[in-house]
Design a protein around this motif. Structure first.
Motif, PDB file in Angstrom:
ATOM      1  N   LEU A  35       0.821  -1.220   0.000  1.00 13.87           N
ATOM      2  CA  LEU A  35       0.000   0.000   0.000  1.00 13.87           C
ATOM      3  C   LEU A  35       0.854   1.268   0.000  1.00 13.87           C
ATOM      4  O   LEU A  35       0.540   2.215  -0.742  1.00 13.87           O
ATOM      5  CB  LEU A  35      -0.969  -0.006   1.187  1.00 13.87           C
ATOM      6  N   PRO A  36       1.936   1.346   0.784  1.00 19.31           N
ATOM      7  CA  PRO A  36       2.777   2.548   0.690  1.00 19.31           C
ATOM      8  C   PRO A  36       3.339   2.767  -0.711  1.00 19.31           C
ATOM      9  O   PRO A  36       3.415   3.913  -1.186  1.00 19.31           O
ATOM     10  CB  PRO A  36       3.895   2.266   1.701  1.00 19.31           C
ATOM     11  N   ALA A  37       3.723   1.698  -1.399  1.00 21.41           N
ATOM     12  CA  ALA A  37       4.264   1.845  -2.756  1.00 21.41           C
ATOM     13  C   ALA A  37       3.186   2.285  -3.732  1.00 21.41           C
ATOM     14  O   ALA A  37       3.413   3.183  -4.560  1.00 21.41           O
ATOM     15  CB  ALA A  37       4.891   0.533  -3.217  1.00 21.41           C
ATOM     16  N   LEU A  38       2.004   1.678  -3.641  1.00 24.72           N
ATOM     17  CA  LEU A  38       0.909   2.080  -4.519  1.00 24.72           C
ATOM     18  C   LEU A  38       0.496   3.533  -4.269  1.00 24.72           C
ATOM     19  O   LEU A  38       0.208   4.278  -5.213  1.00 24.72           O
ATOM     20  CB  LEU A  38      -0.288   1.151  -4.337  1.00 24.72           C
ATOM     21  N   ASP A  39       0.477   3.923  -3.004  1.00 24.01           N
ATOM     22  CA  ASP A  39       0.143   5.311  -2.673  1.00 24.01           C
ATOM     23  C   ASP A  39       1.185   6.277  -3.240  1.00 24.01           C
ATOM     24  O   ASP A  39       0.841   7.330  -3.797  1.00 24.01           O
ATOM     25  CB  ASP A  39       0.064   5.494  -1.156  1.00 24.01           C
ATOM     26  N   ALA A  40       2.450   5.921  -3.117  1.00 22.92           N
ATOM     27  CA  ALA A  40       3.526   6.791  -3.584  1.00 22.92           C
ATOM     28  C   ALA A  40       3.498   6.972  -5.094  1.00 22.92           C
ATOM     29  O   ALA A  40       3.914   8.022  -5.611  1.00 22.92           O
ATOM     30  CB  ALA A  40       4.880   6.220  -3.154  1.00 22.92           C
ATOM     31  N   LEU A  41       2.994   5.961  -5.818  1.00 24.76           N
ATOM     32  CA  LEU A  41       2.999   5.995  -7.283  1.00 24.76           C
ATOM     33  C   LEU A  41       1.633   6.325  -7.878  1.00 24.76           C
ATOM     34  O   LEU A  41       1.493   6.381  -9.102  1.00 24.76           O
ATOM     35  CB  LEU A  41       3.467   4.640  -7.820  1.00 24.76           C
ATOM     36  N   ALA A  42       0.642   6.539  -7.029  1.00 26.76           N
ATOM     37  CA  ALA A  42      -0.729   6.707  -7.517  1.00 26.76           C
ATOM     38  C   ALA A  42      -0.880   7.895  -8.457  1.00 26.76           C
ATOM     39  O   ALA A  42      -1.580   7.807  -9.479  1.00 26.76           O
ATOM     40  CB  ALA A  42      -1.685   6.856  -6.334  1.00 26.76           C
ATOM     41  N   ALA A  43      -0.246   9.010  -8.145  1.00 27.33           N
ATOM     42  CA  ALA A  43      -0.421  10.213  -8.952  1.00 27.33           C
ATOM     43  C   ALA A  43       0.511  10.265 -10.156  1.00 27.33           C
ATOM     44  O   ALA A  43       0.216  10.960 -11.137  1.00 27.33           O
ATOM     45  CB  ALA A  43      -0.198  11.447  -8.079  1.00 27.33           C
ATOM     46  N   SER A  44       1.597   9.550 -10.110  1.00 25.99           N
ATOM     47  CA  SER A  44       2.621   9.672 -11.153  1.00 25.99           C
ATOM     48  C   SER A  44       2.580   8.574 -12.206  1.00 25.99           C
ATOM     49  O   SER A  44       3.109   8.750 -13.314  1.00 25.99           O
ATOM     50  CB  SER A  44       4.014   9.662 -10.506  1.00 25.99           C
TER      51      SER A  44
ATOM     52  N   LEU B  75      -8.124  -9.538  -5.610  1.00 25.32           N
ATOM     53  CA  LEU B  75      -7.811  -8.113  -5.503  1.00 25.32           C
ATOM     54  C   LEU B  75      -8.945  -7.347  -4.822  1.00 25.32           C
ATOM     55  O   LEU B  75      -8.695  -6.378  -4.098  1.00 25.32           O
ATOM     56  CB  LEU B  75      -7.529  -7.528  -6.884  1.00 25.32           C
ATOM     57  N   ARG B  76     -10.180  -7.779  -5.052  1.00 29.09           N
ATOM     58  CA  ARG B  76     -11.314  -7.129  -4.380  1.00 29.09           C
ATOM     59  C   ARG B  76     -11.282  -7.398  -2.877  1.00 29.09           C
ATOM     60  O   ARG B  76     -11.482  -6.479  -2.070  1.00 29.09           O
ATOM     61  CB  ARG B  76     -12.634  -7.614  -4.988  1.00 29.09           C
ATOM     62  N   VAL B  77     -11.049  -8.651  -2.499  1.00 28.73           N
ATOM     63  CA  VAL B  77     -11.001  -9.003  -1.079  1.00 28.73           C
ATOM     64  C   VAL B  77      -9.862  -8.266  -0.380  1.00 28.73           C
ATOM     65  O   VAL B  77     -10.004  -7.805   0.762  1.00 28.73           O
ATOM     66  CB  VAL B  77     -10.843 -10.526  -0.909  1.00 28.73           C
ATOM     67  N   LEU B  78      -8.740  -8.112  -1.063  1.00 30.50           N
ATOM     68  CA  LEU B  78      -7.583  -7.429  -0.482  1.00 30.50           C
ATOM     69  C   LEU B  78      -7.717  -5.904  -0.512  1.00 30.50           C
ATOM     70  O   LEU B  78      -6.882  -5.198   0.053  1.00 30.50           O
ATOM     71  CB  LEU B  78      -6.317  -7.848  -1.234  1.00 30.50           C
ATOM     72  N   GLY B  79      -8.749  -5.401  -1.173  1.00 34.52           N
ATOM     73  CA  GLY B  79      -9.043  -3.974  -1.143  1.00 34.52           C
ATOM     74  C   GLY B  79      -8.239  -3.122  -2.102  1.00 34.52           C
ATOM     75  O   GLY B  79      -8.180  -1.892  -1.929  1.00 34.52           O
ATOM     76  N   VAL B  80      -7.661  -3.721  -3.147  1.00 31.88           N
ATOM     77  CA  VAL B  80      -6.825  -2.939  -4.070  1.00 31.88           C
ATOM     78  C   VAL B  80      -7.294  -3.033  -5.520  1.00 31.88           C
ATOM     79  O   VAL B  80      -6.633  -2.517  -6.421  1.00 31.88           O
ATOM     80  CB  VAL B  80      -5.342  -3.364  -3.978  1.00 31.88           C
ATOM     81  N   HIS B  81      -8.435  -3.657  -5.761  1.00 28.72           N
ATOM     82  CA  HIS B  81      -8.899  -3.864  -7.135  1.00 28.72           C
ATOM     83  C   HIS B  81      -8.977  -2.556  -7.922  1.00 28.72           C
ATOM     84  O   HIS B  81      -8.570  -2.496  -9.097  1.00 28.72           O
ATOM     85  CB  HIS B  81     -10.263  -4.557  -7.116  1.00 28.72           C
TER      86      HIS B  81
ATOM     87  N   ARG C 203      16.988  -5.446  -9.426  1.00 28.37           N
ATOM     88  CA  ARG C 203      16.715  -6.301  -8.276  1.00 28.37           C
ATOM     89  C   ARG C 203      16.521  -5.436  -7.038  1.00 28.37           C
ATOM     90  O   ARG C 203      17.391  -4.654  -6.675  1.00 28.37           O
ATOM     91  CB  ARG C 203      17.884  -7.269  -8.079  1.00 28.37           C
ATOM     92  N   ILE C 204      15.367  -5.591  -6.378  1.00 29.02           N
ATOM     93  CA  ILE C 204      15.079  -4.834  -5.174  1.00 29.02           C
ATOM     94  C   ILE C 204      14.656  -5.800  -4.064  1.00 29.02           C
ATOM     95  O   ILE C 204      14.229  -6.917  -4.332  1.00 29.02           O
ATOM     96  CB  ILE C 204      13.986  -3.768  -5.392  1.00 29.02           C
ATOM     97  N   ALA C 205      14.776  -5.338  -2.836  1.00 28.78           N
ATOM     98  CA  ALA C 205      14.386  -6.153  -1.687  1.00 28.78           C
ATOM     99  C   ALA C 205      13.055  -5.704  -1.099  1.00 28.78           C
ATOM    100  O   ALA C 205      12.442  -6.431  -0.323  1.00 28.78           O
ATOM    101  CB  ALA C 205      15.467  -6.090  -0.610  1.00 28.78           C
ATOM    102  N   SER C 206      12.610  -4.504  -1.460  1.00 31.49           N
ATOM    103  CA  SER C 206      11.363  -3.965  -0.938  1.00 31.49           C
ATOM    104  C   SER C 206      10.751  -3.037  -1.979  1.00 31.49           C
ATOM    105  O   SER C 206      11.473  -2.364  -2.733  1.00 31.49           O
ATOM    106  CB  SER C 206      11.619  -3.185   0.356  1.00 31.49           C
ATOM    107  N   LEU C 207       9.429  -2.986  -2.002  1.00 33.67           N
ATOM    108  CA  LEU C 207       8.758  -2.068  -2.919  1.00 33.67           C
ATOM    109  C   LEU C 207       9.008  -0.619  -2.550  1.00 33.67           C
ATOM    110  O   LEU C 207       8.742   0.274  -3.359  1.00 33.67           O
ATOM    111  CB  LEU C 207       7.255  -2.360  -2.943  1.00 33.67           C
TER     112      LEU C 207
END
Length: 243
Positions: A109-118, A136-142, A219-223
């Motif tokens: 969620l922090p990564a999606l929020d950070a990239l939502a506008a851009s 995705l619906r159950v997890l609240g991100v659909h 290669r990354i270790a965290s979003l």
């Protein structure tokens, strides 16, 4: 050329599939009275996952349908000649336990929020839309994603370039303007890179510790590292942030 959209894998990238599968299968085997047949939960899970990989490969190759690979997973695991209805019922009972353990990774969620506008967002999964749309619906991100594409409906699976290019086409963007984020170094990482996307491999731990890192993906270790990569347009020459 700047990156305008991110296409995401789901299982073990956004959604903690490995943990949910382990806990769900543990509880399911306990309820079915089957756990005593194994030396440990880990042994049972390892067998289930090996069978899953084998049957999924058959589905990816177009040898069986999505539903039939599920049925065959059950038959091989139990070593029984079950009817379709019996195999479906067993799998549905497993799904009931599996779904109780569904969760996003904490960095999603922090990564999606950070990239939502851009950036624009879509999903490409080697599953079926019936499964992943509901997940995705159950997890609240659909609603975070413009498009949700799955192999069962596309008729082509990752790592084939056509799967990644279909996601780009759904967004109306060339692959040079699209990043792909996934957890599997070959299916996601190398596949997306070979298709011409900016490929980002999220290495979440020990699952692929023995795999030689493919050439191409970042290669990354965290979003949490992803916004900096996309903002800097690191297709060429930027240092890896993997520590």
């Amino acid at each position: 050329m700047s990156i305008r959209a991110v296409v995401w894998d789901i299982d073990d990238t956004l959604f903690d599939y490995t943990t949910a599968d382990r806990l769900g299968m543990r509880d399911h085997l306990t309820a079915e009275g089957l756990l005593d047949e194994y030396d440990s939960v880990e042994q049972a899970i390892a067998q289930w996952r090996a069978i899953t990989d084998e049957q999924w490969a058959r589905f990816s190759a177009g040898e069986v349908s999505f539903q039939d690979q599920r049925r065959d997973r059950v038959r091989v695991f139990l070593g029984e000649e079950l009817s379709d209805a019996e195999a479906d019922a067993w799998f549905e009972r497993y799904i009931g336990h599996y779904e109780t353990a569904w969760a996003l990774f904490p960095d999603v969620l922090p990564a999606l929020d950070a990239l939502a506008a851009s950036h624009r967002h879509a999903v490409l999964s080697n599953s079926s839309i019936h499964v992943q749309d509901r997940k995705l619906r159950v997890l609240g991100v659909h609603d975070r994603f413009e498009a949700i594409l799955c192999a069962a409906e596309l008729g082509v699976s990752k790592p084939e370039a056509r799967a990644f290019l279909a996601a780009c086409e759904a967004l109306g963007l060339p692959p040079q303007q699209v990043a792909y984020v996934g957890d599997h170094p070959e299916i996601d990482g190398r596949g997306a890179a070979d298709a011409g996307l900016l490929s980002v491999w999220i290495d979440r731990g020990d699952a692929y510790a023995a795999v030689e890192p493919p050439v191409g993906p970042r290669r990354i270790a965290s979003l949490a590292e992803l916004p900096a990569i996309l903002g800097a347009d690191t297709r060429f020459g930027a240092p890896s942030t993997f520590g």
